[in-house]
Design a protein around this motif. Sequence first.
Motif, PDB file in Angstrom:
ATOM      1  N   GLU A   1      -6.298   0.937  -5.914  1.00 50.02           N
ATOM      2  CA  GLU A   1      -6.726   0.873  -5.897  1.00 50.02           C
ATOM      3  C   GLU A   1      -7.597  -0.915  -4.762  1.00 50.02           C
ATOM      4  O   GLU A   1      -7.707  -0.736  -4.569  1.00 50.02           O
ATOM      5  N   ALA A   2      -7.126  -1.421  -6.247  1.00 48.02           N
ATOM      6  CA  ALA A   2      -7.241  -2.810  -5.521  1.00 48.02           C
ATOM      7  C   ALA A   2      -6.504  -3.424  -4.271  1.00 48.02           C
ATOM      8  O   ALA A   2      -6.839  -3.856  -3.380  1.00 48.02           O
TER       9      ALA A   2
ATOM     10  N   ALA B   1      -8.036  -2.889   3.023  1.00 51.40           N
ATOM     11  CA  ALA B   1      -9.273  -2.718   4.299  1.00 51.40           C
ATOM     12  C   ALA B   1      -9.732  -3.928   4.785  1.00 51.40           C
ATOM     13  O   ALA B   1     -10.648  -3.510   5.308  1.00 51.40           O
ATOM     14  N   GLU B   2      -9.869  -4.573   3.980  1.00 55.87           N
ATOM     15  CA  GLU B   2     -10.370  -6.090   4.000  1.00 55.87           C
ATOM     16  C   GLU B   2      -9.428  -7.440   4.617  1.00 55.87           C
ATOM     17  O   GLU B   2     -10.028  -8.315   4.800  1.00 55.87           O
TER      18      GLU B   2
ATOM     19  N   ARG C   1      -5.925  -0.820  -1.748  1.00 54.92           N
ATOM     20  CA  ARG C   1      -6.464   0.049  -1.325  1.00 54.92           C
ATOM     21  C   ARG C   1      -6.941  -0.744  -0.637  1.00 54.92           C
ATOM     22  O   ARG C   1      -7.566  -1.430   0.865  1.00 54.92           O
ATOM     23  N   SER C   2      -8.264  -1.709  -1.526  1.00 55.66           N
ATOM     24  CA  SER C   2      -9.464  -2.144  -1.063  1.00 55.66           C
ATOM     25  C   SER C   2      -9.433  -3.733  -0.163  1.00 55.66           C
ATOM     26  O   SER C   2      -9.503  -4.022   0.675  1.00 55.66           O
TER      27      SER C   2
ATOM     28  N   GLU D   1       0.793  -1.126  -0.057  1.00 58.70           N
ATOM     29  CA  GLU D   1       0.217  -0.141   0.066  1.00 58.70           C
ATOM     30  C   GLU D   1       0.896   1.114   0.005  1.00 58.70           C
ATOM     31  O   GLU D   1       0.773   1.939  -0.569  1.00 58.70           O
TER      32      GLU D   1
ATOM     33  N   THR E   1      -1.816  -8.569  -0.375  1.00 63.01           N
ATOM     34  CA  THR E   1      -1.418  -7.812  -1.437  1.00 63.01           C
ATOM     35  C   THR E   1      -0.140  -8.771  -1.978  1.00 63.01           C
ATOM     36  O   THR E   1       0.414  -8.876  -3.179  1.00 63.01           O
TER      37      THR E   1
END
Length: 255
Positions: free
Chosen positions: A196-197, A203-204, A199-200, A175, A208
């Motif tokens: 963006e992917a 957040a979940e 970050r999502s 991130e 990554t």
Amino acid sequence: MPLRLITVPCRSDNYAFLIHDSVSNETALVDAPEAEPIMEELEGRGWHLNDILITHHHGDHVEGVEQLKKRYGSRVIGARADQHRLPPLDLAVDISDVEDVCGEEVHVIDVPGHTVGHIAFWMPGAQLLFTGDSLMAMGCGRLFEGTPAQMWESLTRLRALPGEATVCSGHEYTETNARFALTIEPDNAALKSRAEAVRSARAEGRFTVPSTLSEEIETNPFLRADRPEVKAALGMQDAPDVDVFAEIRARKDRF
């Protein structure tokens, strides 16, 4: 494919990787930041740890080796040139060696920069690339021991592998790396989408890592220092590639 890859989160932001061959029932580990979560994964799956592969000597990649070796009697594999500061090795490998791990060829690749003795492991049959702290998800390791020229050469060596390769790197830094990459290439559509992917995913609470090499080639600024659009963005159109890489690395160090 008989091989399974399991990503094991360790410490605060490290990853270890388990490789399991369902045919031979052999299991290998790449890097051992700490023993407990790796043992939990092994015991939960009923796997025995046959081999431990080490990318470099830093404590957050080797601190679990002794305990794992004691429990499983695993073969410990690392770079001959760096064995003076690695845990005791059962198999000391040299650059370009090819060894058998979990029934697959493992190629040893020289990737100095983060440390001078850093190596990567490439399994072409399974398209798995274990890069430690050399090539990372949208980043690369700090140059604690090596030079920009060494790291740039290491990264271009890795970049030449097949784009389908799965890149298994050592930390969950993605991130922050994405935010930095956008300061270099704010108009890179692939980068914006990946950021963006990421970050999502974070957040979940999702990993990554691993990524694919093709993703890194499209979005990782450290692999893109020779791209005309990156040079132009930095006002370094006529600069040698390695100087552009050094500038990107210096900016990341200050980020």
